[in-house]
Design a protein around this motif. Structure first.
Motif, PDB file in Angstrom:
ATOM      1  N   GLN A 235       0.829  -1.213   0.000  1.00 31.71           N
ATOM      2  CA  GLN A 235       0.000   0.000   0.000  1.00 31.71           C
ATOM      3  C   GLN A 235       0.859   1.257   0.000  1.00 31.71           C
ATOM      4  OE1 GLN A 235      -3.878  -1.910   2.370  1.00 31.71           O
ATOM      5  NE2 GLN A 235      -2.422  -0.634   3.464  1.00 31.71           N
ATOM      6  N   ALA A 236       1.977   1.230   0.731  1.00 31.16           N
ATOM      7  CA  ALA A 236       2.879   2.376   0.754  1.00 31.16           C
ATOM      8  C   ALA A 236       3.510   2.599  -0.621  1.00 31.16           C
ATOM      9  CB  ALA A 236       3.962   2.180   1.810  1.00 31.16           C
ATOM     10  N   LEU A 237       3.898   1.514  -1.273  1.00 32.96           N
ATOM     11  CA  LEU A 237       4.433   1.627  -2.629  1.00 32.96           C
ATOM     12  C   LEU A 237       3.372   2.178  -3.576  1.00 32.96           C
ATOM     13  CD1 LEU A 237       6.395  -1.751  -2.907  1.00 32.96           C
ATOM     14  CD2 LEU A 237       7.411   0.537  -2.816  1.00 32.96           C
ATOM     15  N   ALA A 238       2.144   1.641  -3.469  1.00 36.77           N
ATOM     16  CA  ALA A 238       1.069   2.081  -4.354  1.00 36.77           C
ATOM     17  C   ALA A 238       0.746   3.557  -4.153  1.00 36.77           C
ATOM     18  CB  ALA A 238      -0.178   1.229  -4.126  1.00 36.77           C
ATOM     19  N   GLN A 239       0.878   4.028  -2.922  1.00 35.91           N
ATOM     20  CA  GLN A 239       0.646   5.452  -2.655  1.00 35.91           C
ATOM     21  C   GLN A 239       1.635   6.328  -3.420  1.00 35.91           C
ATOM     22  OE1 GLN A 239       0.033   6.268   1.507  1.00 35.91           O
ATOM     23  NE2 GLN A 239       0.143   8.503   1.228  1.00 35.91           N
ATOM     24  N   ASN A 240       2.776   5.737  -3.789  1.00 33.74           N
ATOM     25  CA  ASN A 240       3.780   6.436  -4.588  1.00 33.74           C
ATOM     26  C   ASN A 240       3.700   6.049  -6.071  1.00 33.74           C
ATOM     27  OD1 ASN A 240       5.970   8.071  -2.907  1.00 33.74           O
ATOM     28  ND2 ASN A 240       5.218   6.390  -1.643  1.00 33.74           N
ATOM     29  N   GLY A 241       2.575   5.472  -6.456  1.00 29.64           N
ATOM     30  CA  GLY A 241       2.370   5.112  -7.849  1.00 29.64           C
ATOM     31  C   GLY A 241       3.105   3.858  -8.289  1.00 29.64           C
ATOM     32  N   ILE A 242       3.583   3.050  -7.331  1.00 27.76           N
ATOM     33  CA  ILE A 242       4.300   1.813  -7.644  1.00 27.76           C
ATOM     34  C   ILE A 242       3.392   0.655  -7.246  1.00 27.76           C
ATOM     35  CG2 ILE A 242       6.445   0.515  -7.317  1.00 27.76           C
ATOM     36  CD1 ILE A 242       7.637   3.155  -6.153  1.00 27.76           C
ATOM     37  N   CYS A 243       2.670   0.102  -8.211  1.00 29.07           N
ATOM     38  CA  CYS A 243       1.613  -0.865  -7.922  1.00 29.07           C
ATOM     39  C   CYS A 243       2.055  -2.290  -8.243  1.00 29.07           C
ATOM     40  CB  CYS A 243       0.359  -0.509  -8.721  1.00 29.07           C
ATOM     41  SG  CYS A 243      -0.308   1.114  -8.264  1.00 29.07           S
ATOM     42  N   PRO A 244       1.490  -3.266  -7.547  1.00 26.29           N
ATOM     43  CA  PRO A 244       1.971  -4.651  -7.680  1.00 26.29           C
ATOM     44  C   PRO A 244       1.722  -5.251  -9.059  1.00 26.29           C
ATOM     45  CG  PRO A 244      -0.018  -4.565  -6.344  1.00 26.29           C
ATOM     46  CD  PRO A 244       0.404  -3.148  -6.552  1.00 26.29           C
ATOM     47  N   LEU A 245       2.679  -6.065  -9.476  1.00 30.27           N
ATOM     48  CA  LEU A 245       2.495  -6.936 -10.633  1.00 30.27           C
ATOM     49  C   LEU A 245       1.916  -8.231 -10.068  1.00 30.27           C
ATOM     50  CD1 LEU A 245       5.913  -6.234 -12.403  1.00 30.27           C
ATOM     51  CD2 LEU A 245       3.666  -5.328 -13.033  1.00 30.27           C
ATOM     52  N   VAL A 246       0.618  -8.369 -10.144  1.00 30.95           N
ATOM     53  CA  VAL A 246      -0.124  -9.347  -9.353  1.00 30.95           C
ATOM     54  C   VAL A 246       0.427 -10.759  -9.465  1.00 30.95           C
ATOM     55  CG1 VAL A 246      -2.384 -10.430  -9.036  1.00 30.95           C
ATOM     56  CG2 VAL A 246      -2.220  -7.959  -9.399  1.00 30.95           C
ATOM     57  N   GLU A 247       0.619 -11.236 -10.666  1.00 31.01           N
ATOM     58  CA  GLU A 247       0.981 -12.638 -10.846  1.00 31.01           C
ATOM     59  C   GLU A 247       2.426 -12.944 -10.492  1.00 31.01           C
ATOM     60  OE1 GLU A 247      -0.176 -13.998 -14.707  1.00 31.01           O
ATOM     61  OE2 GLU A 247      -2.298 -13.558 -14.381  1.00 31.01           O
ATOM     62  N   GLN A 248       3.248 -11.921 -10.261  1.00 33.33           N
ATOM     63  CA  GLN A 248       4.638 -12.146  -9.856  1.00 33.33           C
ATOM     64  C   GLN A 248       4.787 -12.163  -8.334  1.00 33.33           C
ATOM     65  OE1 GLN A 248       4.094 -10.275 -12.868  1.00 33.33           O
ATOM     66  NE2 GLN A 248       4.672 -12.263 -13.691  1.00 33.33           N
ATOM     67  N   CYS A 249       3.807 -11.638  -7.606  1.00 31.82           N
ATOM     68  CA  CYS A 249       3.885 -11.615  -6.146  1.00 31.82           C
ATOM     69  C   CYS A 249       3.664 -13.023  -5.587  1.00 31.82           C
ATOM     70  CB  CYS A 249       2.859 -10.643  -5.578  1.00 31.82           C
ATOM     71  SG  CYS A 249       3.160  -8.919  -6.039  1.00 31.82           S
ATOM     72  N   ALA A 250       4.278 -13.311  -4.453  1.00 38.65           N
ATOM     73  CA  ALA A 250       4.227 -14.687  -3.942  1.00 38.65           C
ATOM     74  C   ALA A 250       4.611 -14.735  -2.468  1.00 38.65           C
ATOM     75  CB  ALA A 250       5.176 -15.580  -4.747  1.00 38.65           C
ATOM     76  N   ARG A 251       4.418 -15.908  -1.874  1.00 37.94           N
ATOM     77  CA  ARG A 251       4.957 -16.223  -0.549  1.00 37.94           C
ATOM     78  C   ARG A 251       6.142 -17.156  -0.745  1.00 37.94           C
ATOM     79  NH1 ARG A 251      -0.371 -18.307   2.595  1.00 37.94           N
ATOM     80  NH2 ARG A 251       0.842 -17.996   4.515  1.00 37.94           N
ATOM     81  N   MET A 252       7.112 -17.051   0.140  1.00 34.17           N
ATOM     82  CA  MET A 252       8.320 -17.852   0.023  1.00 34.17           C
ATOM     83  C   MET A 252       8.699 -18.394   1.397  1.00 34.17           C
ATOM     84  SD  MET A 252      12.115 -16.491  -1.161  1.00 34.17           S
ATOM     85  CE  MET A 252      11.658 -16.179  -2.857  1.00 34.17           C
ATOM     86  N   VAL A 253       9.192 -19.617   1.431  1.00 35.96           N
ATOM     87  CA  VAL A 253       9.721 -20.210   2.660  1.00 35.96           C
ATOM     88  C   VAL A 253      11.166 -20.609   2.401  1.00 35.96           C
ATOM     89  CG1 VAL A 253       9.536 -22.087   4.325  1.00 35.96           C
ATOM     90  CG2 VAL A 253       7.460 -21.060   3.373  1.00 35.96           C
ATOM     91  N   ALA A 254      12.075 -20.193   3.284  1.00 34.73           N
ATOM     92  CA  ALA A 254      13.498 -20.522   3.133  1.00 34.73           C
ATOM     93  C   ALA A 254      14.057 -20.959   4.475  1.00 34.73           C
ATOM     94  CB  ALA A 254      14.274 -19.321   2.600  1.00 34.73           C
TER      95      ALA A 254
END
Length: 383
Positions: A235-254
């Motif tokens: 949301q903070a990024l989007a407030q600066n006009g930087i919006c998510p690329l939906v299908e590239q976002c993910a959860r990761m376990v390492a």
């Protein structure tokens, strides 16, 4: 996990390996440094694990006393993560061009890998820790890289002469925004909680936006996860006009030396139109199953995603939220009971028969809080 040959070769060249346990790690660290350093680092790690030392600036200065020592510590805590990052960097070749700004670069481990894989890029690493920056410069020289630049600076005050095509942040947000996020609750009604994280992350998101070209990409892999903070970060990024690329976002376990850790993966782009909640739901819905009891971030997600209205009961001591309960009815007609405290979250579905027992359990738990000592807040939200 399976990794690309380039990732394996890089890790071998830097002696980044999995350690079977703390003793093996400390023994290897002793070979690369000295007894006094190992003792000081071990004492510091123990105190941090017990929550007694939150001075990140001191820790990273200690970690970066020498390059080999810093790499050894990174191997213990980040080698599992790096395997994922290395694969992701190679798979994401369409994003790596022009100038890459690596924020919170530490000893240059990831910055130099990017520079090695994409020699046509200019990689600029920024960290406010001078010892870390000096190590990053030494690592780049050791690897024979001519396309890196490392700068000692606070990202909040940093400005590139020529804006970046891509900005990266790998496992750094927790440290970079530590002061801003201090005191923000890890539980609470999602909209309010993530709104608080959004405001906490806003100065950093603004600094990134100021250094990013129109159409530029942000790639971050962070310890703020679906449990708390990740939605606020997007949301903070989007407030600066930087919006998510939906299908590239993910959860990761390492895996690290002690346990498996959760991470959030954010791909976002300047002048994109997708919303943070759209990306969040896209990622979380992959494992969602209505009617199944769940825990952790999946519990909270199911509560919001599978109901139309939620009744919350929050328990405060002073201004601190300690315990949260919620009731809702699922879209399939089952009763939902949710519970969260600072350490865990869980959700269960009940039919009409089991609802009676669940209500009794709710009343019993709530009765443990003396209303003279604790404040009880009851409210409803549309989900």
């Amino acid at each position: 996990m399976q990794t690309y040959e380039q990732v394996d070769n890089y890790m071998k060249a830097l002696d980044l390996k999995y350690y079977k346990g703390t003793n093996e790690f400390l023994a290897n660290l002793m070979l690369k440094t000295d007894k006094g350093y190992v003792k000081e680092l071990a004492d510091t790690l123990n105190s941090r694990a017990q929550g007694q030392n939150s001075d990140n600036e001191y820790f990273y200065k200690l970690k970066n006393r020498t390059l080999d020592g810093s790499l050894c510590v990174s191997a213990a805590f980040d080698s599992g993560l790096f395997r994922h990052l290395g694969n992701m960097i190679i798979d994401g070749k369409e994003y790596f061009h022009g100038t890459v700004l690596d924020i919170g670069c530490d000893c240059g481990l990831v910055s130099c890998f990017i520079a090695q894989q994409y020699p046509e890029c200019k990689v600029v690493g920024v960290d406010k820790n001078e010892a870390a920056v000096n190590n990053a410069k030494e690592l780049a020289e050791r690897l024979g890289l001519a396309n890196t630049e490392f700068v000692t600076a606070d990202i909040y005050d940093f400005n590139l002469d020529e804006k970046a095509d891509v900005a990266t942040s790998f496992r750094g947000l927790l440290d970079i925004a530590q002061r801003q996020t201090s005191g923000v609750s890890v539980i609470g009604e999602r909209g309010a909680r993530e709104g608080a994280y959004q405001q906490a992350f806003l100065p950093l998101a603004t600094a990134i936006g100021n250094n990013l070209k129109d159409g530029g990409t942000v790639i971050s892999v962070e310890r703020y996860t679906a449990m708390y903070g990740w939605l606020g970060w997007m949301q903070a990024l989007a407030q600066n006009g930087i919006c998510p690329l939906v299908e590239q976002c993910a959860r990761m376990v390492a895996q690290d030396i002690s346990s498996a850790k959760d991470y959030s993966v954010t791909f976002a782009q300047k002048n994109c139109n997708a919303s943070p909640i759209e990306a969040y739901n896209y990622v979380m819905e992959k494992t969602f199953k209505s009617g199944a009891g769940v825990s952790g971030a999946d519990a909270e997600f199911a509560l919001y995603f599978d109901s139309d209205e939620i009744e919350f009961t929050d328990v405060y001591k002073g201004e601190k939220l300690l315990h949260q309960f919620a009731k809702a009815v699922s879209k399939g007609g089952k009763y939902m009971f949710y519970e969260a405290d600072l350490d865990y979250r869980k959700l269960k579905y009940c039919n009409e028969k089991k609802k009676i027992k669940a209500d009794e359990d709710f009343d019993r738990k709530l009765a443990l809080y003396n209303k003279d000592e604790f404040k009880i807040k009851v409210y409803s939200v549309k989900s």
